[in-house]
Design a protein around this motif. Sequence first.
Motif, PDB file in Angstrom:
ATOM      1  N   ILE A 262       3.001 -16.397  10.252  1.00  0.00           N
ATOM      2  CA  ILE A 262       3.358 -16.326   8.832  1.00  0.00           C
ATOM      3  C   ILE A 262       4.572 -15.422   8.632  1.00  0.00           C
TER       4      ILE A 262
ATOM      5  N   ARG B 273       7.718 -17.164   9.845  1.00  0.00           N
ATOM      6  CA  ARG B 273       8.173 -18.217   8.922  1.00  0.00           C
ATOM      7  C   ARG B 273       8.828 -17.626   7.679  1.00  0.00           C
ATOM      8  N   ARG B 274       8.258 -16.557   7.168  1.00  0.00           N
ATOM      9  CA  ARG B 274       8.723 -16.005   5.895  1.00  0.00           C
ATOM     10  C   ARG B 274       9.928 -15.078   6.023  1.00  0.00           C
ATOM     11  N   PHE B 275      10.036 -14.366   7.157  1.00  0.00           N
ATOM     12  CA  PHE B 275      11.051 -13.312   7.218  1.00  0.00           C
ATOM     13  C   PHE B 275      12.048 -13.423   8.374  1.00  0.00           C
TER      14      PHE B 275
ATOM     15  N   LYS C  77      16.092 -12.986   8.237  1.00  0.00           N
ATOM     16  CA  LYS C  77      16.459 -12.202   7.056  1.00  0.00           C
ATOM     17  C   LYS C  77      16.832 -10.778   7.446  1.00  0.00           C
TER      18      LYS C  77
ATOM     19  N   SER D 202       1.864  -8.593   0.888  1.00  0.00           N
ATOM     20  CA  SER D 202       3.137  -9.071   0.360  1.00  0.00           C
ATOM     21  C   SER D 202       3.573  -8.222  -0.823  1.00  0.00           C
TER      22      SER D 202
ATOM     23  N   GLU E 269      12.546  -9.988  -1.061  1.00  0.00           N
ATOM     24  CA  GLU E 269      11.218 -10.184  -0.474  1.00  0.00           C
ATOM     25  C   GLU E 269      10.870  -9.028   0.470  1.00  0.00           C
TER      26      GLU E 269
ATOM     27  N   ASP F 217       0.797 -19.778   3.968  1.00  0.00           N
ATOM     28  CA  ASP F 217       1.869 -18.813   4.174  1.00  0.00           C
ATOM     29  C   ASP F 217       1.558 -17.471   3.531  1.00  0.00           C
ATOM     30  N   GLU F 218       0.297 -17.255   3.195  1.00  0.00           N
ATOM     31  CA  GLU F 218      -0.094 -16.012   2.534  1.00  0.00           C
ATOM     32  C   GLU F 218      -0.718 -15.039   3.541  1.00  0.00           C
TER      33      GLU F 218
END
Length: 256
Positions: free
Chosen positions: A13, A16-18, A21, A82, A101, A210-211
């Motif tokens: 997760i 995928r999210r970060f 970045k 998050s 984010e 994705d949480e």
Amino acid sequence: MAELPDLEVFSRILSRRFAGKLLEKVEVKVSNKLNVTAARLKSSLETRKLKIVKRSGKTLQFHFEGERVLGLHLMLRGELVSLADNPPKYPILIFHFKGGEGFAVTDMQKQATPTLYPPPSLVNDALDLDLNTFKKLLDGKKTLIKSLLMDQKKVRGIGNSYGDEILYHAGISPFSISGKIPEEHIKQLHKSIQHVLKTAIKKIEKENGDELVGELRDFMLIHSFKLKQAPNGKEILSDKIGGRTTYYTQSQELFH
């Protein structure tokens, strides 16, 4: 405590999210568990892109540009939260990425442990443990099999909860002496380790999406004080091994 399946899903997760970045800022709220100063941690990671998050045993490893790596052990009560939610309670570290984010490492006990440049481990991860190595690990050992599976100096990633689930799936009593388990049952136990952990990863991944949801245990077959009967119809019993509650049934074969 987060175990291998939870952490594997968390790593996916977070990647995928970060991944890709830029980390603009890391706030160090609790520094007593750091292996370096807060200033060095910040200077090592800030203004660098996160490449990927991997899991190694019971730790997460954040790989940044420039071969900068931050290891994280959540310990007993640590969580990942998050920043899109409410302001985090009991923060240890807070990561702010470009674009607004981010996420926080929280722990009401303040025991979550970040390590800059964690040393590589020579102990096999549970999912990388081949059968021959596993056989040698048990050979001649007088340790209870439940204790051996949970020993992070022998096998990395398995904790109390999944130790019970694996042994139930293998049909082996947690009170069995490791070195007394016959070869055919060792083979089954090795298969059970792979099956139980990989099945749990799939279920947790499906549930979490994705949480960064906390540890999930609702799908467990035996490790729960709420459960009274195992899927095979046998009564679930409980006892202590190494100070931790162990759940098992009399149908699991005892080797001693």
